[in-house]
Design a protein around this motif. Structure first.
Motif, PDB file in Angstrom:
ATOM      1  N   LEU A 271       1.744   3.076   4.593  1.00 15.84           N
ATOM      2  CA  LEU A 271       1.527   1.762   4.157  1.00 15.84           C
ATOM      3  C   LEU A 271       2.852   1.698   3.109  1.00 15.84           C
ATOM      4  CD1 LEU A 271      -2.447   0.589   4.426  1.00 15.84           C
ATOM      5  CD2 LEU A 271      -0.866   1.511   5.985  1.00 15.84           C
ATOM      6  N   SER A 272       3.404   2.460   2.209  1.00 10.34           N
ATOM      7  CA  SER A 272       4.399   1.609   1.724  1.00 10.34           C
ATOM      8  C   SER A 272       3.551   0.646   0.697  1.00 10.34           C
ATOM      9  CB  SER A 272       5.365   1.249   1.885  1.00 10.34           C
ATOM     10  OG  SER A 272       6.162   1.455   1.540  1.00 10.34           O
ATOM     11  N   ALA A 274       2.507   1.519  -2.379  1.00 11.22           N
ATOM     12  CA  ALA A 274       2.071   1.830  -4.044  1.00 11.22           C
ATOM     13  C   ALA A 274       0.936   2.484  -5.122  1.00 11.22           C
ATOM     14  CB  ALA A 274       3.103   1.650  -4.723  1.00 11.22           C
ATOM     15  N   PRO A 360      -5.324   3.960   0.898  1.00 13.40           N
ATOM     16  CA  PRO A 360      -5.732   3.407   1.810  1.00 13.40           C
ATOM     17  C   PRO A 360      -6.216   3.889   3.627  1.00 13.40           C
ATOM     18  CG  PRO A 360      -4.364   2.140   1.282  1.00 13.40           C
ATOM     19  CD  PRO A 360      -3.858   3.095   0.790  1.00 13.40           C
ATOM     20  N   VAL A 361      -5.123   4.915   3.643  1.00 16.31           N
ATOM     21  CA  VAL A 361      -4.854   5.462   4.720  1.00 16.31           C
ATOM     22  C   VAL A 361      -5.516   6.904   4.862  1.00 16.31           C
ATOM     23  CG1 VAL A 361      -4.171   3.827   6.810  1.00 16.31           C
ATOM     24  CG2 VAL A 361      -2.862   5.981   4.857  1.00 16.31           C
ATOM     25  N   ILE A 363      -4.013   9.707   3.196  1.00 18.63           N
ATOM     26  CA  ILE A 363      -2.842  10.681   3.374  1.00 18.63           C
ATOM     27  C   ILE A 363      -2.687  11.405   2.233  1.00 18.63           C
ATOM     28  CG2 ILE A 363      -0.377  10.623   3.218  1.00 18.63           C
ATOM     29  CD1 ILE A 363       0.468   8.818   4.015  1.00 18.63           C
TER      30      ILE A 363
END
Ligand code: SF4
Ligand code: SF4
Length: 374
Positions: A271-272, A274, A360-361, A363
């Motif tokens: 999602l970039s 940061a 949040p995802v 990774i």
């Protein structure tokens, strides 16, 4: 402890743990340690043992952080939370200098608040965090130019590390050789032992002032060959560690695999946001902003944390260099495990697992490395 004896290690029972905090206070230290706040374990001022996260355990996995209260009276049975020393030594917002209008001219002053009035003692840091501190020392004060803010804040810290006897769900410090036991850079290292209704701490001195403090602990006892016991606990922590990174030849492999298709895959999921760089104890990207008073009488220059995941971070005369999310993720991963070595002679990752927990995802940098090595 016995008068006049050099004290490298001693045993402190739980009921006397307060004496360690008292000894720090007598020396004039403001103590910063782990407390439970907003459903996380964070680093904040601590006055007494009762503020420590007694009985709290953290559960971490990809994109997940939860605290659970248990009946055990342990003080340090958790791993790393979202905070690290970074917040204290390299603040997220820092005024660098101020300019004031004086008639027709202006006068600039460096922010004097950089100077510290208090001495700080940190308790409850983890071995990976000491390794991150060592990396920041190289970045901020180890080269030709020193960062004055970091230099002042770093000076005279009293560091009490807690060795890990339990691995967190996203840790891989064993791969990065930064844990679960601290090897250097501390004043006192603590290992907590709780078993069969015995609750005590093995305290090891890592500096002259650490050993001097141990010598003064009136309730400290000889460790009676319990070194073997704590060694077994570190081995158990390594065996429990669910994540790992194969670091051999990694620097060169990443440099040669810049067009690996996995970067397209992860670029589609990222999602970039940061988050990973902000919680990372070694990431140190920053930007500067000038803020002017509406009257025009004064202006401040402020340094703020930034991230290689933001579009503006790579803006160079006319546009950002790294337009795609894929290119920004690749920049981060390759910097951590390859080009950081060119710059500073070490990896830029200490295996704390925060970037995995707080993504949040979900990774996972260890999984991405496996795929790219593949
Ligand atoms: S890259 Fe991730 S695992 Fe490595 S030090 Fe930073 S937050 Fe920790
Ligand atoms: S890897 Fe995760 S935490 Fe990092 S920028 Fe992408 S979505 Fe955010």
């Amino acid at each position: 402890m016995k008068e006049g004896k050099t004290v490298n290690a001693c045993l402190l029972e739980r009921k006397h743990f307060d004496t360690l905090l008292d000894a720090l206070k007598v020396r004039g230290y403001k103590i910063i340690g782990p407390i439970v706040k907003d459903n996380a374990i964070v680093l904040e001022p601590v006055e007494s043992v009762t503020q420590l996260p007694i009985g709290w355990v953290d559960e971490q996995s990809n994109g997940v952080y939860r605290l659970r209260k248990t009946d055990t009276p342990t003080l340090f049975n958790f791993t790393v939370g979202p905070h690290s020393l970074k917040q204290y030594l390299f603040p997220s917002v820092q005024k660098i200098f101020m300019t004031q209008r004086q008639g027709k001219s202006t006068e600039s002053t460096v922010d004097e608040k950089v100077e510290r009035k208090k001495k700080y003692a940190f308790i409850g840091l983890r071995p990976c965090e000491l390794a991150a501190l060592h990396i920041h020392d190289m970045v901020f004060i180890g080269g030709m130019y020193s960062d004055p803010v970091y230099q002042v804040r770093r000076k005279d810290l009293f560091l009490i590390v807690v060795n890990c006897t339990r691995a967190g769900g996203t840790c891989f410090c064993a791969s990065m050789k930064t844990g679960p036991r601290a090897e250097r850079g501390y004043d006192i290292a603590i290992t907590e032992v709780y078993e069969k209704n015995q609750h005590y701490f093995i305290l090891e001195g890592g500096s002259d002032r650490g050993m001097s403090l141990l010598k003064e602990l009136k309730q400290g006892k000889e460790i009676d060959g319990r070194v073997q016991k704590v060694q077994e606990l570190y081995t158990k922590a390594v065996q429990e560690m669910g994540k790992a990174v194969e670091t051999s030849k990694l620097k060169d492999i990443l440099a040669q695999q810049l067009e690996h298709p996995e970067y397209d895959n992860v670029g589609n999921r990222c999602l970039s946001c940061a988050n990973c760089t902000l919680v990372c104890p070694t990431c140190f990207c920053s930007t500067v902003e000038d803020v002017t008073e509406l009257s025009g009488a004064s202006a401040d220059r402020i340094r703020k944390w930034d991230s290689c995941f933001t579009l503006d971070f790579s803006y160079i005369h006319g546009g950002p260099v790294r337009l795609s999310v894929k290119s920004r993720y690749r920049q981060w991963l390759v910097h951590k495990f390859s080009t950081w070595i060119d710059q500073f002679g070490t990896f830029g990752c200490v295996g704390c697992g925060r970037c995995i927990t707080w993504c949040p995802v979900g990774i996972d940098i260890t999984e991405e490395i496996v795929k790219i090595r593949g």
